[in-house]
Scaffold this motif. Structure first.
Motif, PDB file in Angstrom:
ATOM      1  N   HIS A   1       0.818  -1.216   0.000  1.00 38.88           N
ATOM      2  CA  HIS A   1       0.000   0.000   0.000  1.00 38.88           C
ATOM      3  C   HIS A   1       0.846   1.257   0.000  1.00 38.88           C
ATOM      4  CE1 HIS A   1      -4.214  -1.602   1.223  1.00 38.88           C
ATOM      5  NE2 HIS A   1      -3.642  -2.326   0.283  1.00 38.88           N
ATOM      6  N   ASP A   2       1.988   1.232   0.669  1.00 39.32           N
ATOM      7  CA  ASP A   2       2.883   2.390   0.626  1.00 39.32           C
ATOM      8  C   ASP A   2       3.357   2.632  -0.804  1.00 39.32           C
ATOM      9  OD1 ASP A   2       2.672   2.689   3.377  1.00 39.32           O
ATOM     10  OD2 ASP A   2       4.464   1.496   3.779  1.00 39.32           O
TER      11      ASP A   2
ATOM     12  N   ASN B   1      -0.394 -10.333  -5.119  1.00 39.96           N
ATOM     13  CA  ASN B   1       0.934  -9.880  -4.728  1.00 39.96           C
ATOM     14  C   ASN B   1       1.164  -9.850  -3.223  1.00 39.96           C
ATOM     15  OD1 ASN B   1       0.188  -7.872  -7.359  1.00 39.96           O
ATOM     16  ND2 ASN B   1       2.079  -9.036  -7.468  1.00 39.96           N
ATOM     17  N   ASN B   2       0.095  -9.741  -2.430  1.00 44.39           N
ATOM     18  CA  ASN B   2       0.280  -9.503  -1.007  1.00 44.39           C
ATOM     19  C   ASN B   2      -0.996  -9.855  -0.263  1.00 44.39           C
ATOM     20  OD1 ASN B   2       1.189  -8.232   1.510  1.00 44.39           O
ATOM     21  ND2 ASN B   2      -0.207  -6.584   0.938  1.00 44.39           N
ATOM     22  N   LEU B   3      -0.853 -10.532   0.856  1.00 42.13           N
ATOM     23  CA  LEU B   3      -1.996 -10.931   1.667  1.00 42.13           C
ATOM     24  C   LEU B   3      -2.183 -10.058   2.900  1.00 42.13           C
ATOM     25  CD1 LEU B   3      -1.407 -14.818   1.668  1.00 42.13           C
ATOM     26  CD2 LEU B   3      -2.983 -13.536   0.196  1.00 42.13           C
ATOM     27  N   LEU B   4      -1.325  -9.066   3.086  1.00 45.70           N
ATOM     28  CA  LEU B   4      -1.287  -8.324   4.343  1.00 45.70           C
ATOM     29  C   LEU B   4      -1.873  -6.926   4.238  1.00 45.70           C
ATOM     30  CD1 LEU B   4       2.363  -9.220   5.436  1.00 45.70           C
ATOM     31  CD2 LEU B   4       0.238 -10.410   6.031  1.00 45.70           C
ATOM     32  N   ARG B   5      -2.398  -6.453   5.357  1.00 47.43           N
ATOM     33  CA  ARG B   5      -2.768  -5.051   5.504  1.00 47.43           C
ATOM     34  C   ARG B   5      -1.514  -4.231   5.764  1.00 47.43           C
ATOM     35  NH1 ARG B   5      -6.663  -7.617   9.018  1.00 47.43           N
ATOM     36  NH2 ARG B   5      -8.773  -7.583   8.111  1.00 47.43           N
ATOM     37  N   SER B   6      -1.675  -2.915   5.769  1.00 47.58           N
ATOM     38  CA  SER B   6      -0.533  -2.032   6.007  1.00 47.58           C
ATOM     39  C   SER B   6       0.064  -2.222   7.390  1.00 47.58           C
ATOM     40  CB  SER B   6      -0.951  -0.564   5.825  1.00 47.58           C
ATOM     41  OG  SER B   6      -1.322  -0.328   4.491  1.00 47.58           O
ATOM     42  N   ASP B   7      -0.763  -2.652   8.362  1.00 47.39           N
ATOM     43  CA  ASP B   7      -0.244  -2.847   9.724  1.00 47.39           C
ATOM     44  C   ASP B   7       0.402  -4.210   9.923  1.00 47.39           C
ATOM     45  OD1 ASP B   7      -2.386  -4.606   9.815  1.00 47.39           O
ATOM     46  OD2 ASP B   7      -3.512  -3.514  11.354  1.00 47.39           O
ATOM     47  N   GLY B   8       0.477  -5.017   8.863  1.00 49.22           N
ATOM     48  CA  GLY B   8       1.122  -6.324   8.941  1.00 49.22           C
ATOM     49  C   GLY B   8       0.188  -7.476   9.251  1.00 49.22           C
ATOM     50  N   SER B   9      -1.067  -7.188   9.621  1.00 48.97           N
ATOM     51  CA  SER B   9      -2.035  -8.260   9.852  1.00 48.97           C
ATOM     52  C   SER B   9      -2.567  -8.778   8.522  1.00 48.97           C
ATOM     53  CB  SER B   9      -3.187  -7.756  10.726  1.00 48.97           C
ATOM     54  OG  SER B   9      -3.895  -6.719  10.056  1.00 48.97           O
ATOM     55  N   ARG B  10      -3.085  -9.993   8.531  1.00 49.03           N
ATOM     56  CA  ARG B  10      -3.563 -10.594   7.291  1.00 49.03           C
ATOM     57  C   ARG B  10      -4.937 -10.042   6.934  1.00 49.03           C
ATOM     58  NH1 ARG B  10      -3.788 -16.991   5.616  1.00 49.03           N
ATOM     59  NH2 ARG B  10      -5.568 -17.048   7.013  1.00 49.03           N
ATOM     60  N   ALA B  11      -5.078  -9.605   5.694  1.00 50.00           N
ATOM     61  CA  ALA B  11      -6.370  -9.089   5.221  1.00 50.00           C
ATOM     62  C   ALA B  11      -7.363 -10.230   5.081  1.00 50.00           C
ATOM     63  CB  ALA B  11      -6.191  -8.377   3.893  1.00 50.00           C
TER      64      ALA B  11
ATOM     65  N   TYR C   1     -10.002 -10.071   2.778  1.00 54.33           N
ATOM     66  CA  TYR C   1     -10.310 -10.137   1.350  1.00 54.33           C
ATOM     67  C   TYR C   1      -9.475  -9.092   0.609  1.00 54.33           C
ATOM     68  CZ  TYR C   1     -14.575 -12.695   2.669  1.00 54.33           C
ATOM     69  OH  TYR C   1     -15.471 -13.603   3.173  1.00 54.33           O
ATOM     70  N   THR C   2      -9.309  -9.287  -0.689  1.00 54.80           N
ATOM     71  CA  THR C   2      -8.703  -8.244  -1.515  1.00 54.80           C
ATOM     72  C   THR C   2      -9.516  -6.958  -1.423  1.00 54.80           C
ATOM     73  OG1 THR C   2      -7.536  -9.676  -3.081  1.00 54.80           O
ATOM     74  CG2 THR C   2      -8.291  -7.560  -3.918  1.00 54.80           C
ATOM     75  N   ALA C   3     -10.823  -7.066  -1.300  1.00 58.40           N
ATOM     76  CA  ALA C   3     -11.674  -5.882  -1.191  1.00 58.40           C
ATOM     77  C   ALA C   3     -11.287  -5.019   0.001  1.00 58.40           C
ATOM     78  CB  ALA C   3     -13.143  -6.290  -1.092  1.00 58.40           C
ATOM     79  N   ASP C   4     -10.824  -5.636   1.090  1.00 59.62           N
ATOM     80  CA  ASP C   4     -10.370  -4.855   2.244  1.00 59.62           C
ATOM     81  C   ASP C   4      -9.158  -4.010   1.873  1.00 59.62           C
ATOM     82  OD1 ASP C   4     -12.330  -6.183   3.678  1.00 59.62           O
ATOM     83  OD2 ASP C   4     -10.943  -7.683   4.460  1.00 59.62           O
ATOM     84  N   GLN C   5      -8.274  -4.582   1.058  1.00 56.33           N
ATOM     85  CA  GLN C   5      -7.088  -3.843   0.623  1.00 56.33           C
ATOM     86  C   GLN C   5      -7.478  -2.679  -0.289  1.00 56.33           C
ATOM     87  OE1 GLN C   5      -5.179  -7.392  -0.973  1.00 56.33           O
ATOM     88  NE2 GLN C   5      -3.632  -7.289   0.627  1.00 56.33           N
ATOM     89  N   VAL C   6      -8.470  -2.914  -1.158  1.00 56.59           N
ATOM     90  CA  VAL C   6      -8.960  -1.849  -2.034  1.00 56.59           C
ATOM     91  C   VAL C   6      -9.533  -0.711  -1.205  1.00 56.59           C
ATOM     92  CG1 VAL C   6     -10.699  -1.254  -3.773  1.00 56.59           C
ATOM     93  CG2 VAL C   6      -9.398  -3.387  -3.992  1.00 56.59           C
TER      94      VAL C   6
END
Length: 273
Positions: free
Chosen positions: A209-210, A228-238, A240-245
């Motif tokens: 995300h950065d 490409n990545n399963l993690l949120r910006s804080d390092g926890s696992r997302a 869904y991809t929708a959460d990352q969006v």
């Protein structure tokens, strides 16, 4: 808010399965469900892979047509980009034949897969000519600044036609730890110079995300998701991809940049209709 930035969702890719994340979409039904979540969260393009009977990566025209039909019914406002990724399985002519058979509106194609060492440049030129004639929007995937320089050379020579390139800068794919950072964008931008180009970034690793935000702040667009990545910006696992969006959209809007809707996305990329 002035300029609009595009968010593309890449929820599965060619290699990950439910063993990597239980909510990673593998079937067409799962992919469509995740696409609907991503569209609601702010993504206007789905970067789509389809899988075979055993969850393996396939370039299968029939399965792509099924996905297109299902997407048209369930998420009609979302654009669908078909991958042509070889994954060490498919040759350039097989990649091209799949595109010819499906005739999608948008595809992604890696520069080094279609025009790398030993490639048949005549085949590549015919493929790119065909996409231009049939209104297929090509996003060219580049893994480093040398790939980008090669693409720009082919564009100048007319092998890759069109007035304006669309390019995806992939960060971290060939790093040993696959941990990318925003500074990894700089060599691509140096190679790009002032060439007119619609460019996106996707990034491997926990700083996805950065990197996406840095690209958007620099005038580009971003692709995020479980490919490409399963993690949120804080390092926890997302979840869904929708959460990352949704998380990226919130960070983008905090900086006064509007996230493009589907109509704006089509205008930015010069898509018909």
């Amino acid at each position: 808010m002035t300029r609009a930035a595009i968010i593309m969702a890449a929820p599965n890719g060619a290699r990950k399965t439910h063993r990597d994340h239980p909510n990673l979409p593998v079937s067409i039904a799962e992919t469509v469900e995740e696409a609907a979540r991503c569209h609601a969260a702010g993504a206007t393009i789905l970067h789509a892979h389809v899988r075979g009977d055993h969850g393996e990566h396939v370039l299968d025209p029939m399965r792509y047509r099924q996905l297109f039909r299902a997407m048209g019914d369930a998420v009609p406002g979302m654009l669908l980009q078909m991958t042509t990724e070889a994954v060490g399985i498919y040759s350039p002519d097989q990649q091209a034949e799949c595109v010819y058979a499906v005739r999608p509106g948008l595809i992604s194609m890696a520069v080094r897969e279609m025009t790398g060492p030993g490639a048949d440049i005549a085949l590549a030129a015919e493929f790119y000519r065909w996409t231009g004639q049939h209104g297929v929007h090509v996003q060219h995937i580049v893994y480093d600044d040398l790939d980008l320089a090669r693409l720009m050379e082919l564009h100048r020579e007319g092998v890759v036609p069109g007035n304006r390139l669309c390019v995806l800068f992939v960060l971290g794919r060939y790093l040993e730890d696959r941990e990318s950072e925003p500074a990894d964008i700089e060599p691509f931008l140096a190679a790009k110079g002032d060439a007119p180009m619609d460019w996106f970034v996707c990034a491997f690793g926990s700083r996805e995300h950065d990197c996406a935000l840095a690209a958007i702040e620099a005038g580009g667009h971003a692709r995020v998701g479980f490919e490409n990545n399963l993690l949120r910006s804080d390092g926890s696992r997302a979840d869904y991809t929708a959460d990352q969006v949704a998380a990226l959209k919130a960070r983008v809007e905090e900086r006064g940049i509007r996230v493009a809707d589907s109509a704006e996305t089509a205008r930015i990329l010069g898509l018909p209709g």
